[in-house]
Design a protein around this motif. Structure first.
Motif, mmCIF file in Angstrom:
data_model
loop_
_atom_site.group_PDB
_atom_site.id
_atom_site.type_symbol
_atom_site.label_atom_id
_atom_site.label_comp_id
_atom_site.label_asym_id
_atom_site.label_seq_id
_atom_site.Cartn_x
_atom_site.Cartn_y
_atom_site.Cartn_z
ATOM 1 N N MET A 1 0.845 -1.205 0.000
ATOM 2 C CA MET A 1 0.000 0.000 0.000
ATOM 3 C C MET A 1 0.877 1.250 0.000
ATOM 4 S SD MET A 1 -2.830 1.271 2.809
ATOM 5 C CE MET A 1 -3.925 -0.093 2.487
ATOM 6 N N SER A 2 0.483 2.249 -0.798
ATOM 7 C CA SER A 2 1.225 3.502 -0.846
ATOM 8 C C SER A 2 1.149 4.219 0.497
ATOM 9 C CB SER A 2 0.655 4.413 -1.933
ATOM 10 O OG SER A 2 0.757 3.809 -3.201
ATOM 11 N N ASN A 3 2.161 5.006 0.759
ATOM 12 C CA ASN A 3 2.167 5.807 1.975
ATOM 13 C C ASN A 3 1.247 7.008 1.776
ATOM 14 O OD1 ASN A 3 2.923 6.795 4.502
ATOM 15 N ND2 ASN A 3 4.547 8.039 3.590
ATOM 16 N N ILE A 4 0.171 7.059 2.545
ATOM 17 C CA ILE A 4 -0.803 8.152 2.414
ATOM 18 C C ILE A 4 -0.351 9.323 3.270
ATOM 19 C CG2 ILE A 4 -3.218 8.791 2.573
ATOM 20 C CD1 ILE A 4 -2.576 6.480 0.626
ATOM 21 N N THR A 5 0.039 10.401 2.614
ATOM 22 C CA THR A 5 0.548 11.570 3.333
ATOM 23 C C THR A 5 -0.559 12.567 3.635
ATOM 24 O OG1 THR A 5 1.043 12.811 1.330
ATOM 25 C CG2 THR A 5 2.748 11.305 2.136
ATOM 26 N N ALA A 6 -0.262 13.452 4.567
ATOM 27 C CA ALA A 6 -1.227 14.500 4.910
ATOM 28 C C ALA A 6 -1.487 15.408 3.713
ATOM 29 C CB ALA A 6 -0.699 15.317 6.085
ATOM 30 N N ALA A 7 -0.447 15.617 2.899
ATOM 31 C CA ALA A 7 -0.591 16.466 1.708
ATOM 32 C C ALA A 7 -1.562 15.847 0.719
ATOM 33 C CB ALA A 7 0.769 16.677 1.047
ATOM 34 N N MET A 8 -1.505 14.523 0.585
ATOM 35 C CA MET A 8 -2.416 13.820 -0.323
ATOM 36 C C MET A 8 -3.858 13.938 0.162
ATOM 37 S SD MET A 8 -0.086 10.428 -0.977
ATOM 38 C CE MET A 8 -1.320 9.538 -1.921
ATOM 39 N N VAL A 9 -4.045 13.778 1.459
ATOM 40 C CA VAL A 9 -5.381 13.895 2.044
ATOM 41 C C VAL A 9 -5.924 15.307 1.830
ATOM 42 C CG1 VAL A 9 -6.729 13.808 4.171
ATOM 43 C CG2 VAL A 9 -4.961 12.086 3.755
ATOM 44 N N LYS A 10 -5.056 16.303 2.033
ATOM 45 C CA LYS A 10 -5.453 17.705 1.858
ATOM 46 C C LYS A 10 -5.849 17.971 0.403
ATOM 47 C CE LYS A 10 -3.700 22.447 2.503
ATOM 48 N NZ LYS A 10 -3.724 22.888 1.089
ATOM 49 N N GLU A 11 -5.066 17.452 -0.536
ATOM 50 C CA GLU A 11 -5.358 17.661 -1.959
ATOM 51 C C GLU A 11 -6.700 17.037 -2.337
ATOM 52 O OE1 GLU A 11 -3.576 16.571 -6.395
ATOM 53 O OE2 GLU A 11 -2.402 16.099 -4.602
ATOM 54 N N LEU A 12 -6.934 15.801 -1.847
ATOM 55 C CA LEU A 12 -8.192 15.128 -2.160
ATOM 56 C C LEU A 12 -9.375 15.857 -1.528
ATOM 57 C CD1 LEU A 12 -9.712 12.821 -3.452
ATOM 58 C CD2 LEU A 12 -9.227 11.421 -1.430
ATOM 59 N N ARG A 13 -9.171 16.368 -0.332
ATOM 60 C CA ARG A 13 -10.240 17.098 0.349
ATOM 61 C C ARG A 13 -10.615 18.353 -0.436
ATOM 62 N NH1 ARG A 13 -10.184 19.299 6.649
ATOM 63 N NH2 ARG A 13 -12.404 19.762 6.764
ATOM 64 N N GLU A 14 -9.603 19.055 -0.961
ATOM 65 C CA GLU A 14 -9.847 20.275 -1.731
ATOM 66 C C GLU A 14 -10.547 19.954 -3.052
ATOM 67 O OE1 GLU A 14 -5.985 21.962 -2.108
ATOM 68 O OE2 GLU A 14 -6.037 22.955 -0.154
ATOM 69 N N LYS A 15 -10.168 18.832 -3.674
ATOM 70 C CA LYS A 15 -10.745 18.468 -4.969
ATOM 71 C C LYS A 15 -12.154 17.912 -4.852
ATOM 72 C CE LYS A 15 -6.552 17.591 -7.644
ATOM 73 N NZ LYS A 15 -5.795 16.608 -8.437
ATOM 74 N N SER A 16 -12.413 17.201 -3.771
ATOM 75 C CA SER A 16 -13.690 16.501 -3.654
ATOM 76 C C SER A 16 -14.712 17.175 -2.744
ATOM 77 C CB SER A 16 -13.456 15.081 -3.137
ATOM 78 O OG SER A 16 -12.990 15.116 -1.796
ATOM 79 N N GLY A 17 -14.216 17.975 -1.788
ATOM 80 C CA GLY A 17 -15.109 18.580 -0.817
ATOM 81 C C GLY A 17 -15.521 17.617 0.281
ATOM 82 N N ALA A 18 -14.924 16.415 0.299
ATOM 83 C CA ALA A 18 -15.248 15.408 1.313
ATOM 84 C C ALA A 18 -14.467 15.663 2.602
ATOM 85 C CB ALA A 18 -14.928 14.020 0.784
ATOM 86 N N GLY A 19 -14.893 15.013 3.683
ATOM 87 C CA GLY A 19 -14.230 15.163 4.968
ATOM 88 C C GLY A 19 -12.863 14.512 4.992
ATOM 89 N N MET A 20 -12.049 14.921 5.962
ATOM 90 C CA MET A 20 -10.671 14.443 6.039
ATOM 91 C C MET A 20 -10.585 12.927 6.201
ATOM 92 S SD MET A 20 -7.627 15.755 8.558
ATOM 93 C CE MET A 20 -8.465 15.172 10.042
ATOM 94 N N MET A 21 -11.389 12.355 7.091
ATOM 95 C CA MET A 21 -11.337 10.921 7.337
ATOM 96 C C MET A 21 -11.825 10.133 6.119
ATOM 97 S SD MET A 21 -9.850 10.776 10.121
ATOM 98 C CE MET A 21 -9.906 8.981 10.272
ATOM 99 N N ASP A 22 -12.859 10.660 5.449
ATOM 100 C CA ASP A 22 -13.342 10.008 4.234
ATOM 101 C C ASP A 22 -12.255 10.019 3.155
ATOM 102 O OD1 ASP A 22 -15.914 9.298 5.087
ATOM 103 O OD2 ASP A 22 -16.659 11.319 4.709
#
Length: 308
Positions: A1-22
Motif C-alpha cells: 500500500m502507498s504511503n498516504i501523506t497528509a498532503a495527499m489527504v489535503k489535496e483530495l479534500r480540496e478536490k472533492s469537498g469530502a471530509g478528512m477521514m473520508d
C-alpha cells in the motif's frame, strides 16, 4: 500500500469537498490513486462529479476572432490578473486570436505562425513580450470551428474588452437559412454552452471513457442498495439515460427557455430561418480550467524578505 501523506489527504479534500477521514479512507482503498479515490468517494455519495474540475486558478484571458464561416478561441495565460488587465497583454491576446484564423487552429500551428506586429513567430513574440512586461505568459490552448454554409456563433463571458474575457464559446450551425436568425439563435446556444458546459452535442458523441466511468460509479452505487443484479442493471440504465440527457447539448433544457430542450429551440428557430439548422460542433474554453495555482503563504514571504 502507498504511503498516504497528509498532503495527499489535503489535496483530495480540496478536490472533492469530502471530509478528512473520508479522504484518508478513499486513498487507502485506492492505494493512493487520486483519480480513483475521487471516483470511490463519488460511488459512496460523498463527492460530486464536477468538484475536481471546477477549480480554475490560472490567470490570463481567452481571446476570440471570427472571419467568414470560421471562428477561433485562444487561451493565453499570465501569472497575475494584474497583467491580464494590462493593455499590452490584451492586445497580444487579440493579435494571437487573429493570427490563429489563418492556421489549422492548433497551438503548434499558431505558435509557429508569423505575428504581424513583430514579423516574428507568435512563440518568439510572446517571449519578447515576457521580457517587456516582466511576467511569464504562454499560449496554452486553442479551438477552431468552421462551416461551409451557416455561421459560427461566438460568446465571451466576463468580457475584459472587445473579444477577450474569462470564458469563450463557439457554436457551429450548418444551415442555408437567414444569417441574422442563425446568428441570433447561435449566440443564445453559445450562452447556454457557457452556462452548462455540455460534454458533447449529442449523447452518441459523449466520450466513451467518460460514459464508462459514470456507468462504473452508478453500478457501485446501485449495489450499495443490495438489490438483485437484474434490478441493478435497470437502475443503472435509467441513471445513464439521465446522465446523457444532462451532458449532451441537444437534450439539455434550454437556459433561455427551460420549457424547451436545445433541440426543440433550434426547431423553433428553423421556422424563422427558413431552413434546417444542424449543430456541427461546440467549443468552450474556461480560463485556467484544469490548472492548479500554487497558493503562497504571504506571511512567510514577508518574513523571508525581512531576513534579507
Amino acid at each position: 500500500m502507498s504511503n498516504i501523506t497528509a498532503a495527499m489527504v489535503k489535496e483530495l479534500r480540496e478536490k472533492s469537498g469530502a471530509g478528512m477521514m473520508d479522504c484518508k479512507k478513499a486513498l487507502a482503498e485506492t492505494n493512493g490513486d487520486m483519480e480513483a479515490a475521487i471516483d470511490w468517494l463519488r460511488a459512496k455519495g460523498i463527492a460530486k462529479a464536477d468538484k475536481k474540475s471546477g477549480r480554475t486558478a490560472a490567470e490570463g484571458l481567452i481571446g476570440v476572432a471570427t472571419a467568414g464561416h470560421k471562428a477561433v478561441l485562444v487561451e493565453v495565460n499570465s501569472e497575475t490578473d494584474f497583467v491580464a488587465r494590462n493593455d499590452a497583454f490584451q492586445d497580444i491576446v487579440r493579435g494571437i486570436a487573429e493570427v490563429a484564423l489563418d492556421t489549422d487552429g492548433t497551438v503548434e500551428a499558431i505558435s509557429a505562425a508569423t505575428y504581424p506586429a513583430t514579423g516574428k513567430s507568435v512563440a518568439d513574440s510572446v517571449k519578447d513580450a515576457i521580457a517587456t512586461i516582466g511576467e511569464n505568459m504562454a499560449l496554452r490552448r486553442s479551438a477552431m470551428l468552421e462551416v461551409e454554409h451557416g455561421v459560427v456563433a461566438t460568446y465571451i463571458h466576463n468580457a475584459a474588452g472587445e473579444g477577450i474575457g474569462k470564458l469563450g464559446v463557439l457554436v457551429a450551425l450548418k444551415s442555408v437559412g437567414d444569417k441574422a436568425v442563425l446568428s441570433s439563435i447561435g449566440r443564445q446556444v453559445a450562452m447556454h454552452v457557457a452556462a452548462t458546459a455540455p460534454l458533447a452535442v449529442r449523447a452518441e458523441d459523449v466520450d466513451q471513457a467518460a460514459a464508462d466511468r459514470e456507468r462504473a460509479i452508478f453500478i457501485e452505487q446501485a449495489r450499495e442498495s443490495g438489490k438483485p443484479e437484474a434490478i441493478i442493471e435497470k437502475m443503472v440504465e435509467g441513471r445513464m439515460r439521465k446522465f446523457f440527457e444532462e451532458v449532451a447539448l441537444l437534450s439539455q433544457a434550454f437556459v433561455i427557455n427551460p420549457d424547451l430542450t436545445v433541440a426543440a429551440a433550434l426547431k423553433e428557430a428553423e421556422k424563422e430561418a427558413g431552413a434546417a439548422i444542424e449543430v456541427t460542433g461546440i467549443a468552450r474554453l474556461l480560463l485556467g480550467e484544469g490548472v492548479e495555482k500554487e497558493e503562497s503563504d504571504f506571511a512567510a514571504e514577508v518574513a523571508a524578505a525581512a531576513k534579507g
